[in-house]
Design an enzyme around this catalytic site. Structure first.
Site, PDB file in Angstrom:
ATOM      1  N   HIS A 173       0.828  -1.198   0.000  1.00  0.00           N
ATOM      2  CA  HIS A 173       0.000   0.000   0.000  1.00  0.00           C
ATOM      3  C   HIS A 173       0.867   1.255   0.000  1.00  0.00           C
ATOM      4  O   HIS A 173       1.637   1.466   0.931  1.00  0.00           O
ATOM      5  CB  HIS A 173      -0.885  -0.036   1.252  1.00  0.00           C
ATOM      6  CG  HIS A 173      -1.835   1.088   1.376  1.00  0.00           C
ATOM      7  ND1 HIS A 173      -1.718   2.060   2.338  1.00  0.00           N
ATOM      8  CD2 HIS A 173      -2.936   1.402   0.649  1.00  0.00           C
ATOM      9  CE1 HIS A 173      -2.714   2.913   2.220  1.00  0.00           C
ATOM     10  NE2 HIS A 173      -3.460   2.547   1.209  1.00  0.00           N
ATOM     11  N   HIS A 175      -0.884  11.026  -2.419  1.00  0.00           N
ATOM     12  CA  HIS A 175      -2.158  10.671  -1.776  1.00  0.00           C
ATOM     13  C   HIS A 175      -3.019  11.878  -1.446  1.00  0.00           C
ATOM     14  O   HIS A 175      -4.195  11.957  -1.798  1.00  0.00           O
ATOM     15  CB  HIS A 175      -1.879   9.872  -0.500  1.00  0.00           C
ATOM     16  CG  HIS A 175      -3.116   9.470   0.240  1.00  0.00           C
ATOM     17  ND1 HIS A 175      -3.744  10.306   1.147  1.00  0.00           N
ATOM     18  CD2 HIS A 175      -3.862   8.333   0.204  1.00  0.00           C
ATOM     19  CE1 HIS A 175      -4.811   9.693   1.632  1.00  0.00           C
ATOM     20  NE2 HIS A 175      -4.907   8.498   1.086  1.00  0.00           N
TER      21      HIS A 175
HETATM   22  O1  G3P Z   1      -6.342   0.730  -1.613  1.00  0.00           O
HETATM   23  C1  G3P Z   1      -7.246   1.350  -0.807  1.00  0.00           C
HETATM   24  C2  G3P Z   1      -6.703   2.453   0.010  1.00  0.00           C
HETATM   25  O2  G3P Z   1      -5.534   2.962  -0.541  1.00  0.00           O
HETATM   26  C3  G3P Z   1      -7.721   3.515   0.176  1.00  0.00           C
HETATM   27  O3  G3P Z   1      -7.420   4.454   1.124  1.00  0.00           O
HETATM   28  O4  G3P Z   1      -6.718   6.641   1.915  1.00  0.00           O
HETATM   29  O5  G3P Z   1      -5.066   4.844   1.727  1.00  0.00           O
HETATM   30  O6  G3P Z   1      -5.940   5.915  -0.296  1.00  0.00           O
HETATM   31  P1  G3P Z   1      -6.236   5.504   1.103  1.00  0.00           P
HETATM   32 CA    CA Z   2      -4.793   4.684  -1.899  1.00  0.00          CA
END
Ligand code: G3P
Ligand code: CA
Length: 249
Positions: A7, A49
């Protein structure tokens, strides 16, 4: 087999959404890497992000108010978390990210939109798809987003593209919305999980289920047999702990 997704790259140990975090995820054996994209002032695609710069860079303001060239002059070393250890890292362009990951990992590309419901006519989806084609990387991609109109647009342009709907919570409304736009995956925040029955409902309707963002081994153990995908900030620790097969093995 369970998809374990790095992630924002190996973001537990390296500044999120940087080439370093992606490289370290690849070195840790990640087969799947997630990152976030959004348009800059000059309609280029940046990998970042937040809609604002304060948290992860040494600058301030909005991503949409700077050009990609301006954005890339800032440090994306996430000083608040990592001090000056990674100050040479910059905000990657989409192209740089594709070039780094090509033939090394499959990508989950999250389209970030400020409003989850409204349709944005800024051609971000068209441009992203065109670049994927230029890099011959249209396969092994999943587009994900909280913004369902954006995913619907991707699907209309590329019916074969795998799309995954993001929801904070998995419920019947979310399942129906995912079916409406022909999504393959529905991905939700594991902290909102209440019972196995809703996961079963999603699966009965043909959806694969994913979770974000599971960093604790106990949580990972709890869910690893119930879902098809789990995103983690600690790709190395999770894969090492569970002895899951790494890339090229
Ligand atoms: O992959 C899902 C996740 O990335 C969504 O939340 O806030 O980390 O972008 P966020
Ligand atoms: Ca994300």
């Amino acid at each position: 087999m369970l998809k374990i997704i790095a992630h924002r790259g190996y973001s537990g140990k390296y500044p999120e959404n940087t080439l370093l975090a992606f490289q370290k995820a690849i070195e840790a054996g990640a087969r799947y890497i997630e990152f976030d994209i959004q348009p800059t002032k000059d309609k280029e695609i940046a990998v970042i992000h937040d809609f604002t710069l304060e948290r992860t860079t040494n600058a301030s303001g909005n991503v949409c108010d700077v050009t990609l060239a301006e954005l890339q002059k800032f440090s994306a070393g996430y000083p608040e978390k990592f001090s000056n250890n990674f100050q040479d890292e910059h905000v990657p362009s989409f192209q740089e990210t594709l070039a780094l990951c090509k033939n090394k990992a499959q990508l989950l590309i999250e389209i970030k939109r400020e409003d989850k419901a409204i349709f944005y006519d800024d051609d971000l989806e068209e441009k992203a798809i065109r670049l994927l084609e230029n890099y011959e990387m249209s396969e092994d991609i999943m587009f994900v987003s909280f913004n369902l109109p954006s995913l619907a647009k991707v699907k209309s342009m590329m019916p074969g593209m795998v799309i995954g709907c993001l929801f904070y919570q998995l419920d019947e409304y979310a399942i129906d919305r995912a079916i409406d736009i022909d999504a393959s995956f529905i991905i939700f925040n594991y902290k909102t999980y209440k019972s196995p029955s809703i996961i079963d409902k999603a699966k009965l309707k043909g959806l694969q289920v994913g979770l974000y963002t599971v960093d604790d081994v106990k949580d990972f153990e709890r869910f690893r047999y119930s879902v098809e995908a789990i995103a983690t900030n600690y790709i190395k620790e999770i894969t090492d702990y569970f002895f899951l097969p790494l890339a090229n093995s």
